[in-house]
Design a protein around this motif. Structure first.
Motif, PDB file in Angstrom:
ATOM      1  N   ALA A 235      14.586  -9.342   4.196  1.00 57.41           N
ATOM      2  CA  ALA A 235      14.183  -8.724   5.462  1.00 57.41           C
ATOM      3  C   ALA A 235      13.791  -7.258   5.238  1.00 57.41           C
ATOM      4  O   ALA A 235      12.818  -6.766   5.815  1.00 57.41           O
ATOM      5  CB  ALA A 235      15.306  -8.835   6.490  1.00 57.41           C
ATOM      6  N   LEU A 236      14.532  -6.581   4.380  1.00 65.37           N
ATOM      7  CA  LEU A 236      14.216  -5.175   4.089  1.00 65.37           C
ATOM      8  C   LEU A 236      12.929  -5.035   3.277  1.00 65.37           C
ATOM      9  O   LEU A 236      12.241  -4.017   3.370  1.00 65.37           O
ATOM     10  CB  LEU A 236      15.372  -4.523   3.329  1.00 65.37           C
ATOM     11  N   LEU A 237      12.600  -6.034   2.498  1.00 66.60           N
ATOM     12  CA  LEU A 237      11.459  -5.947   1.577  1.00 66.60           C
ATOM     13  C   LEU A 237      10.261  -6.793   2.002  1.00 66.60           C
ATOM     14  O   LEU A 237       9.274  -6.864   1.273  1.00 66.60           O
ATOM     15  CB  LEU A 237      11.916  -6.373   0.176  1.00 66.60           C
ATOM     16  N   HIS A 238      10.313  -7.415   3.179  1.00 65.15           N
ATOM     17  CA  HIS A 238       9.290  -8.395   3.535  1.00 65.15           C
ATOM     18  C   HIS A 238       7.869  -7.837   3.536  1.00 65.15           C
ATOM     19  O   HIS A 238       6.927  -8.568   3.305  1.00 65.15           O
ATOM     20  CB  HIS A 238       9.612  -9.077   4.878  1.00 65.15           C
ATOM     21  N   ASP A 239       7.684  -6.553   3.764  1.00 60.30           N
ATOM     22  CA  ASP A 239       6.339  -5.964   3.786  1.00 60.30           C
ATOM     23  C   ASP A 239       6.024  -5.120   2.550  1.00 60.30           C
ATOM     24  O   ASP A 239       5.064  -4.350   2.540  1.00 60.30           O
ATOM     25  CB  ASP A 239       6.147  -5.113   5.043  1.00 60.30           C
ATOM     26  N   CYS A 240       6.807  -5.273   1.481  1.00 61.16           N
ATOM     27  CA  CYS A 240       6.599  -4.425   0.294  1.00 61.16           C
ATOM     28  C   CYS A 240       5.227  -4.641  -0.341  1.00 61.16           C
ATOM     29  O   CYS A 240       4.701  -3.742  -0.996  1.00 61.16           O
ATOM     30  CB  CYS A 240       7.715  -4.615  -0.729  1.00 61.16           C
ATOM     31  N   GLY A 241       4.606  -5.780  -0.126  1.00 59.67           N
ATOM     32  CA  GLY A 241       3.272  -6.031  -0.676  1.00 59.67           C
ATOM     33  C   GLY A 241       2.208  -5.101  -0.114  1.00 59.67           C
ATOM     34  O   GLY A 241       1.179  -4.864  -0.746  1.00 59.67           O
ATOM     35  N   LYS A 242       2.462  -4.538   1.054  1.00 53.34           N
ATOM     36  CA  LYS A 242       1.513  -3.597   1.651  1.00 53.34           C
ATOM     37  C   LYS A 242       1.494  -2.267   0.897  1.00 53.34           C
ATOM     38  O   LYS A 242       0.561  -1.482   1.053  1.00 53.34           O
ATOM     39  CB  LYS A 242       1.866  -3.345   3.119  1.00 53.34           C
ATOM     40  N   SER A 243       2.511  -2.031   0.073  1.00 52.50           N
ATOM     41  CA  SER A 243       2.600  -0.749  -0.626  1.00 52.50           C
ATOM     42  C   SER A 243       1.659  -0.642  -1.816  1.00 52.50           C
ATOM     43  O   SER A 243       1.543   0.426  -2.412  1.00 52.50           O
ATOM     44  CB  SER A 243       4.040  -0.493  -1.076  1.00 52.50           C
ATOM     45  N   ILE A 244       0.966  -1.712  -2.163  1.00 51.55           N
ATOM     46  CA  ILE A 244       0.068  -1.636  -3.319  1.00 51.55           C
ATOM     47  C   ILE A 244      -1.198  -0.855  -2.994  1.00 51.55           C
ATOM     48  O   ILE A 244      -1.931  -0.473  -3.886  1.00 51.55           O
ATOM     49  CB  ILE A 244      -0.299  -3.024  -3.869  1.00 51.55           C
ATOM     50  N   ARG A 245      -1.448  -0.608  -1.712  1.00 52.18           N
ATOM     51  CA  ARG A 245      -2.640   0.133  -1.298  1.00 52.18           C
ATOM     52  C   ARG A 245      -2.288   0.978  -0.076  1.00 52.18           C
ATOM     53  O   ARG A 245      -1.891   0.445   0.954  1.00 52.18           O
ATOM     54  CB  ARG A 245      -3.749  -0.836  -0.920  1.00 52.18           C
ATOM     55  N   PRO A 246      -2.429   2.303  -0.163  1.00 52.28           N
ATOM     56  CA  PRO A 246      -2.122   3.129   1.016  1.00 52.28           C
ATOM     57  C   PRO A 246      -3.166   2.911   2.111  1.00 52.28           C
ATOM     58  O   PRO A 246      -4.342   2.697   1.836  1.00 52.28           O
ATOM     59  CB  PRO A 246      -2.167   4.562   0.486  1.00 52.28           C
ATOM     60  N   TYR A 247      -2.691   2.930   3.341  1.00 51.25           N
ATOM     61  CA  TYR A 247      -3.570   2.771   4.496  1.00 51.25           C
ATOM     62  C   TYR A 247      -3.917   4.135   5.084  1.00 51.25           C
ATOM     63  O   TYR A 247      -3.054   4.982   5.248  1.00 51.25           O
ATOM     64  CB  TYR A 247      -2.846   2.002   5.612  1.00 51.25           C
ATOM     65  N   ARG A 248      -5.190   4.307   5.436  1.00 50.89           N
ATOM     66  CA  ARG A 248      -5.566   5.455   6.248  1.00 50.89           C
ATOM     67  C   ARG A 248      -5.229   5.106   7.697  1.00 50.89           C
ATOM     68  O   ARG A 248      -5.062   3.938   8.038  1.00 50.89           O
ATOM     69  CB  ARG A 248      -7.050   5.759   6.082  1.00 50.89           C
TER      70      ARG A 248
END
Length: 181
Positions: free
Chosen positions: A96-109
């Motif tokens: 649950a704490l890491l479920h969105d860690c895949g989004k960290s491979i690319r920073p969002y503007r």
């Protein structure tokens, strides 16, 4: 009804069509609130010390590499899960704490964060480029990131399945609380 895999977790109940529509509508209200908070990382207040107490050292490195806005969201999802399922297995809490860690491979503007957040995941999978691609495939990207970092295999598996749970009741639970948040 309980699952065989995790005695501490109840199955997510099947909802009627009107209940699913209401849940989806409230989900979009929640997304709008989260979107307002996500305009700047300075507006995010993740509870890093609390979160990292539930993670292995390898998982902690991945968690702290996430955007503060995603870490704050992950903490809220996890706290909601623990409120309803205080006996949740440690691997489910970590997922649950890491479920969105895949989004960290690319920073969002900021503009990308706003636009990508409005696109349903199913639509994003049809448009495989840039920020939409990361949005669409972040579960699989996160699982790969966790596996390479040395995270617990069950945590990586749950992260990979949190949007496409299939018959996995623990992944369905993660999706449920992610959707509510």
């Amino acid at each position: 009804m309980r699952t065989d895999q995790s005695p501490g977790l109840a199955r997510v109940p099947r909802l009627s069509f009107p209940a699913r529509v209401r849940r989806k509508a409230w989900g979009y209200v929640g997304k709008a609130r989260r979107l307002a908070r996500s305009l700047s990382p300075r507006l995010a207040y993740p509870q890093d010390a609390w979160a990292t107490a539930h993670l292995t050292p390898a998982e902690t490195r991945v968690f702290l590499g996430m955007d503060p806005r995603d870490r704050e969201h992950a903490c809220r999802v996890t706290r909601h899960l623990l409120r309803d399922h205080p006996a949740a297995p440690p691997e489910v809490v970590a997922a649950a704490l890491l479920h969105d860690c895949g989004k960290s491979i690319r920073p969002y503007r900021v503009a990308e964060r706003v636009l990508v957040g409005l696109v349903p995941n199913r639509v994003a999978r049809l448009l495989p480029f840039g920020a939409l691609s990361v949005r669409a495939y972040h579960p699989e990207l996160g699982a790969e990131l966790l596996a390479r970092a040395g995270a617990r295999p069950r945590v990586a598996r749950l992260v990979a399945r949190h949007h496409h749970a299939g018959a996995d009741p623990e992944a369905a639970l993660l999706h449920h609380y992610d959707d509510l948040e």
